[in-house]
Design a protein around this motif. Structure first.
Motif, PDB file in Angstrom:
ATOM      1  N   LYS A   1       0.691  -1.036   0.353  1.00 27.53           N
ATOM      2  CA  LYS A   1       0.571   0.251   0.068  1.00 27.53           C
ATOM      3  C   LYS A   1       0.735   1.423  -0.047  1.00 27.53           C
ATOM      4  O   LYS A   1       0.330   2.797  -0.280  1.00 27.53           O
ATOM      5  N   ASN A   2       2.043   1.235   0.043  1.00 31.80           N
ATOM      6  CA  ASN A   2       3.098   2.158   0.832  1.00 31.80           C
ATOM      7  C   ASN A   2       3.735   2.487  -0.972  1.00 31.80           C
ATOM      8  O   ASN A   2       5.278   3.046  -0.874  1.00 31.80           O
ATOM      9  N   ILE A   3       3.441   1.395  -1.636  1.00 31.22           N
ATOM     10  CA  ILE A   3       4.508   1.514  -3.029  1.00 31.22           C
ATOM     11  C   ILE A   3       3.743   1.451  -4.006  1.00 31.22           C
ATOM     12  O   ILE A   3       2.687   0.808  -4.304  1.00 31.22           O
TER      13      ILE A   3
ATOM     14  N   VAL B   1       8.805  10.069 -13.214  1.00 28.65           N
ATOM     15  CA  VAL B   1       8.166   9.081 -13.480  1.00 28.65           C
ATOM     16  C   VAL B   1       6.763   9.128 -13.696  1.00 28.65           C
ATOM     17  O   VAL B   1       6.512  10.286 -13.464  1.00 28.65           O
ATOM     18  N   ARG B   2       5.568   8.251 -14.339  1.00 31.06           N
ATOM     19  CA  ARG B   2       4.680   8.074 -14.188  1.00 31.06           C
ATOM     20  C   ARG B   2       3.709   7.475 -14.120  1.00 31.06           C
ATOM     21  O   ARG B   2       4.839   5.985 -14.233  1.00 31.06           O
ATOM     22  N   SER B   3       3.102   7.228 -13.320  1.00 34.39           N
ATOM     23  CA  SER B   3       2.582   6.276 -12.638  1.00 34.39           C
ATOM     24  C   SER B   3       1.246   6.093 -13.142  1.00 34.39           C
ATOM     25  O   SER B   3       1.202   6.083 -14.368  1.00 34.39           O
ATOM     26  N   GLU B   4       0.606   4.385 -12.353  1.00 30.94           N
ATOM     27  CA  GLU B   4       0.052   4.045 -13.397  1.00 30.94           C
ATOM     28  C   GLU B   4      -1.474   4.625 -14.055  1.00 30.94           C
ATOM     29  O   GLU B   4      -2.096   4.520 -15.233  1.00 30.94           O
ATOM     30  N   ALA B   5      -1.560   5.598 -12.991  1.00 34.31           N
ATOM     31  CA  ALA B   5      -3.123   7.007 -13.443  1.00 34.31           C
ATOM     32  C   ALA B   5      -2.368   7.778 -13.926  1.00 34.31           C
ATOM     33  O   ALA B   5      -3.012   9.154 -14.325  1.00 34.31           O
TER      34      ALA B   5
ATOM     35  N   TRP C   1       8.722  -0.790 -15.730  1.00 36.51           N
ATOM     36  CA  TRP C   1       7.673  -0.865 -14.039  1.00 36.51           C
ATOM     37  C   TRP C   1       8.809  -0.526 -12.678  1.00 36.51           C
ATOM     38  O   TRP C   1       9.741  -1.791 -12.842  1.00 36.51           O
ATOM     39  N   VAL C   2       8.856   0.203 -12.150  1.00 37.07           N
ATOM     40  CA  VAL C   2       9.579   0.227 -10.874  1.00 37.07           C
ATOM     41  C   VAL C   2       8.675   0.729  -9.716  1.00 37.07           C
ATOM     42  O   VAL C   2       8.012   1.544  -9.640  1.00 37.07           O
ATOM     43  N   PRO C   3       9.039   0.330  -8.869  1.00 43.63           N
ATOM     44  CA  PRO C   3       8.863   0.443  -6.905  1.00 43.63           C
ATOM     45  C   PRO C   3       9.134   2.211  -7.210  1.00 43.63           C
ATOM     46  O   PRO C   3      10.159   2.373  -6.344  1.00 43.63           O
ATOM     47  N   LEU C   4       7.822   2.509  -6.554  1.00 43.59           N
ATOM     48  CA  LEU C   4       8.103   4.184  -6.224  1.00 43.59           C
ATOM     49  C   LEU C   4       7.517   4.022  -4.493  1.00 43.59           C
ATOM     50  O   LEU C   4       6.476   3.960  -4.353  1.00 43.59           O
ATOM     51  N   GLY C   5       8.284   4.156  -3.230  1.00 45.05           N
ATOM     52  CA  GLY C   5       7.804   5.102  -2.102  1.00 45.05           C
ATOM     53  C   GLY C   5       6.657   5.795  -2.303  1.00 45.05           C
ATOM     54  O   GLY C   5       6.859   6.788  -2.924  1.00 45.05           O
ATOM     55  N   HIS C   6       4.702   5.477  -1.570  1.00 44.14           N
ATOM     56  CA  HIS C   6       3.823   6.644  -1.386  1.00 44.14           C
ATOM     57  C   HIS C   6       5.252   8.256  -1.398  1.00 44.14           C
ATOM     58  O   HIS C   6       4.856   9.368  -1.794  1.00 44.14           O
ATOM     59  N   THR C   7       5.105   8.288   0.192  1.00 45.37           N
ATOM     60  CA  THR C   7       5.024   8.967   0.758  1.00 45.37           C
ATOM     61  C   THR C   7       6.437   9.962   0.545  1.00 45.37           C
ATOM     62  O   THR C   7       6.279  11.170   0.238  1.00 45.37           O
ATOM     63  N   TYR C   8       7.075   9.362   0.640  1.00 41.71           N
ATOM     64  CA  TYR C   8       8.890   9.864   0.027  1.00 41.71           C
ATOM     65  C   TYR C   8      10.039  10.044  -1.183  1.00 41.71           C
ATOM     66  O   TYR C   8      10.365  10.840  -2.237  1.00 41.71           O
TER      67      TYR C   8
ATOM     68  N   TRP D   1      10.899  -5.579  -5.870  1.00 43.16           N
ATOM     69  CA  TRP D   1       9.360  -5.899  -5.322  1.00 43.16           C
ATOM     70  C   TRP D   1       9.352  -7.161  -4.664  1.00 43.16           C
ATOM     71  O   TRP D   1       8.254  -7.846  -4.564  1.00 43.16           O
ATOM     72  N   VAL D   2      10.734  -7.677  -4.548  1.00 45.31           N
ATOM     73  CA  VAL D   2      10.549  -8.506  -3.320  1.00 45.31           C
ATOM     74  C   VAL D   2      10.881  -8.494  -1.608  1.00 45.31           C
ATOM     75  O   VAL D   2      11.321  -7.180  -1.095  1.00 45.31           O
TER      76      VAL D   2
END
Length: 89
Positions: A10-12, A27-31, A62-69, A77-78
């Motif tokens: 939920k934070n990624i 970067v561009r999000s899925e939205a 696609w790479v993971p990005l933290g929502h908050t920071y 993703w692991v």
């Protein structure tokens, strides 16, 4: 264990790197939202980091990005293994 099976997901958010121009990564999000990645001092000084970011952008991964920071995640993703999780407590 993949993050899909963990509440930490939920934070990624998944993002694609669309522009790498030192000292900034966009970067561009899925939205479809465009964000600027917060880059550490160590990453700023690391030429391999910048070369890798350009390669990822070119490959359209696609790479993971933290929502908050808005930071790229080093562990991808692991989740860490159980013995590593014990050290985090």
């Amino acid at each position: 264990m993949l993050l899909d099976n963990n509440l930490r997901i939920k934070n990624i958010m998944p993002v694609q790197i669309v522009k790498v121009l030192y000292p900034q990564i966009t970067v561009r999000s899925e939205a479809g939202e465009y964000l600027i990645v917060n880059i550490s001092e160590q990453q700023l000084a690391d030429p391999l980091f910048w070369a890798t970011a350009k390669d990822i952008a070119h490959a359209k991964l696609w790479v993971p990005l933290g929502h908050t920071y808005h930071q790229l995640l080093a562990d991808d993703w692991v989740l860490p293994q159980k013995d590593e999780l014990a050290l985090l407590k």
